[in-house]
Scaffold this active site. Sequence first.
Site, short mmCIF file in Angstrom:
data_model
loop_
_atom_site.label_atom_id
_atom_site.label_comp_id
_atom_site.label_asym_id
_atom_site.label_seq_id
_atom_site.Cartn_x
_atom_site.Cartn_y
_atom_site.Cartn_z
CG HIS A 165 -2.01 -1.04 1.09
ND1 HIS A 165 -3.30 -0.75 0.71
CD2 HIS A 165 -1.98 -2.39 1.26
CE1 HIS A 165 -4.02 -1.86 0.67
NE2 HIS A 165 -3.23 -2.87 1.01
CG ASP A 372 -0.06 9.48 0.47
OD1 ASP A 372 -0.06 8.35 0.99
OD2 ASP A 372 -0.80 10.40 0.87
C1 GDG Z 1 -2.02 4.03 3.36
C2 GDG Z 1 -1.04 4.69 2.37
C3 GDG Z 1 -2.79 4.52 0.58
C4 GDG Z 1 -8.94 10.31 7.79
N1 GDG Z 1 -9.38 11.09 8.79
C5 GDG Z 1 -10.47 10.48 9.30
C6 GDG Z 1 -10.69 9.32 8.57
N2 GDG Z 1 -9.73 9.23 7.66
C7 GDG Z 1 -9.62 8.17 6.64
C8 GDG Z 1 -9.80 8.75 5.25
C9 GDG Z 1 -9.08 7.73 4.38
C10 GDG Z 1 -8.01 7.16 5.33
O1 GDG Z 1 -8.32 7.60 6.65
C11 GDG Z 1 -6.61 7.68 5.00
O2 GDG Z 1 -6.18 7.02 3.82
P1 GDG Z 1 -4.97 7.57 2.94
O3 GDG Z 1 -4.92 6.78 1.69
O4 GDG Z 1 -5.18 9.03 2.68
O5 GDG Z 1 -3.65 7.43 3.82
P2 GDG Z 1 -2.93 6.30 4.79
O6 GDG Z 1 -3.66 6.14 6.06
O7 GDG Z 1 -1.53 6.78 4.92
O8 GDG Z 1 -2.98 4.91 3.97
C12 GDG Z 1 -1.81 5.46 1.30
C13 GDG Z 1 -3.63 3.73 1.59
O9 GDG Z 1 -2.81 3.08 2.57
C14 GDG Z 1 -4.47 2.65 0.89
O10 GDG Z 1 -3.67 1.79 0.15
O11 GDG Z 1 -3.66 5.30 -0.21
O12 GDG Z 1 -0.93 6.02 0.36
O13 GDG Z 1 -0.14 5.57 3.05
O14 GDG Z 1 -9.94 6.71 4.01
O15 GDG Z 1 -11.16 8.88 5.01
N3 GDG Z 1 -11.73 8.49 8.80
C15 GDG Z 1 -12.60 8.85 9.80
N4 GDG Z 1 -12.41 9.97 10.57
C16 GDG Z 1 -11.38 10.81 10.35
O16 GDG Z 1 -11.22 11.82 11.04
N5 GDG Z 1 -13.66 8.06 10.05
#
Ligand code: GDG
Length: 473
Positions: A165, A372
């Site tokens: 990921h 990312d």
């Molecule tokens: C890793 C990789 C890759 C955020 N704030 C809240 C909340 N979130 C949720 C978002 C989103 C998730 O968290 C974050 O996903 P990201 O993809 O932006 O980033 P990582 O956590 O670093 O994820 C990344 C991912 O894996 C998938 O393969 O895209 O590059 O680093 O879904 O909505 N959810 C809630 N409250 C919040 O305040 N409920």
Amino acid sequence: MAKTIIVSNRLPVKISKTDNEYMLSTSEGGLATGLGSIYKQGDNKWIGWPGIEIDEKEDQDNVSAQLAKLSLEPVFLNQEEINQYYEGFSNDVLWPVFHYYVSTYSVYKQSNWDYYQAVNKKFAEAVLKIAEPGDVIWIHDYQLLLLPALIRKELPDVSIGFFQHIPFPSNELFRLIPWRKELLEGMLGADLIGFHTFDDVRHFLGAVTRVLPVNASANVLTVDERLVVAESFPMGIDNEKYASLPLQKGVLEQKALIKETFKNSKLILSIDRLDYSKGILQRLQAFEQLLQQHPEYCEKVTLYMIVVPSRDSVPQYAHLREEIDKRVGNINALYRKMDWTPIHYYYRSFPIEMLSALYSSADVCLVTPLRDGMNLVSKEYVASRVNDDGVLILSEMAGASKELIDAVIVNPNNSGEVCNAIIEAINMPLDEQKRRMKQMRQLVSKFNITHWVKVFMDKLKEVKQMQRSMQTR
Ligand code: GDG
């Protein structure tokens, strides 16, 4: 009947302890939603760490029984394993190197590596307890790079898929890790190795062919006469959920409140986990530059910034949090007016309904990670724009920038460019907003999480067939 086993470091549950009771709640994350159609069926299972230290045998049995009802199988980790395999090696060696965050003082501790190997073996034992030769095993992410080979050794013909990921770095960085050879050999136990982008695949193939004696023909590798394929599978989101939430009554009410509160200014949204890879400080610098060099925008723009607590017991993360607190405090102190605060900053997580209200209210979503794998926040913003308006500013260092080409793409290290992108975004004519957003919404809706799971699984089947037809030749 053959079954499918999902394996990841964390199970898709949150467990909390109240008095002597362990309370379980399932996680709403994108991966859990996408894989829900798989692991909940028949004898299929999801194996992983429940995210909390449980040492007493009786408590472990109690939690295991509760998890079993949800088709989940725990791997319990003690404090030392959490410290060394998870914090020490996964988060202090692999995460920074894979995100191009390499300090000359990087510490490669032998004991962290020993624990990383031992915990990967522990996961292998848990898998091997239930896996049989015809099964399909799908392993997720950088905490379990050694697992594919450990399983392959015991079950030579089983189907193994691996998905990473986070980014895979250029070989010049990857080769710095003392155990680079062992890590690659571990991954090559899989039949199919997936990444978010083609660049990650290219970097992986570069590392494999330089570090190991393995031949590659395009993206097909030959490992001990077995074919292994590396390919990009850009992950999607649960589009339907994000497109329907903004129409729910509760979300509409919160949205009305947000609109009223920020009626005199353009609202810029930023949402990340606390992490140096997300470029939060650089983003603040660009926003401050806007207020400093273009004072005409003061009182006309507001940054709504959510930072979700993560790993903040680790000193580096605690330090980052302090820096963000300080920077936000300084900017607000310098520019604030009686009825306008430049940055509304929250260090906590919100319910998904509030996220949806914010996604669907914000005029601009500012997503500027330094690196990312994909970045799902950018896709969730797009899916939430049911009226096709709004502007996404997206870092070219996020995997999502390879798909969301109608975003305003920026280099997150160039604060002048980010500052100009904000000006462009808040002044963008509505018809241009709609033209761009429509294209991005179509893409996010089509290449959603269900599609991602299907294409990965189909490809794994295809690779297995390719291997079989090679053997019969
Ligand atoms: C890793 C990789 C890759 C955020 N704030 C809240 C909340 N979130 C949720 C978002 C989103 C998730 O968290 C974050 O996903 P990201 O993809 O932006 O980033 P990582 O956590 O670093 O994820 C990344 C991912 O894996 C998938 O393969 O895209 O590059 O680093 O879904 O909505 N959810 C809630 N409250 C919040 O305040 N409920």
